[in-house]
Design a protein around this motif. Sequence first.
Motif: not given
Length: 139
Positions: A74-84
């Motif tokens: 949506v925003a187009g910015d870089r994000r960091y995620a933690v997926e479990k």
Amino acid sequence: MSITLYLPTVDELTAVCGPLRTVLADSGPVDIPPERADVYSFEIRGGHTLRESVIDNATGPALIIRLLDYRDPVAGDRRYAVEKWSAAGSRVVDHCARIVCDVEYERQARAEFAAPSLPVRSDWFTGGLAAFYSKTDVL
């Protein structure tokens, strides 16, 4: 002489950097509109894995905890995620600051070791995290 580095807790970091955002979850509340779940899922699944802890069984991975970066659709910015992800359920949280997600990744990997969400053999606990996980970078 030894150097001890202090790593802040997730609570300390989010007090300064803002809270983690729950992006996807198989149960419970999420912070994105439900109609955007598919596009977030697509971007997260295609994200670049930075760190990973895995428990394998005879047929493949039974549990995966991974830290990744991805583009917010949506925003187009870089994000960091933690997926479990496991047979018991799945959940993805994200943040714009990698350090917040690094600490959350470590917290989740240690929490799984402390209280497994899946049945595991007792001998997996004898060698610490390295014996518990088939693959991990958490020391």
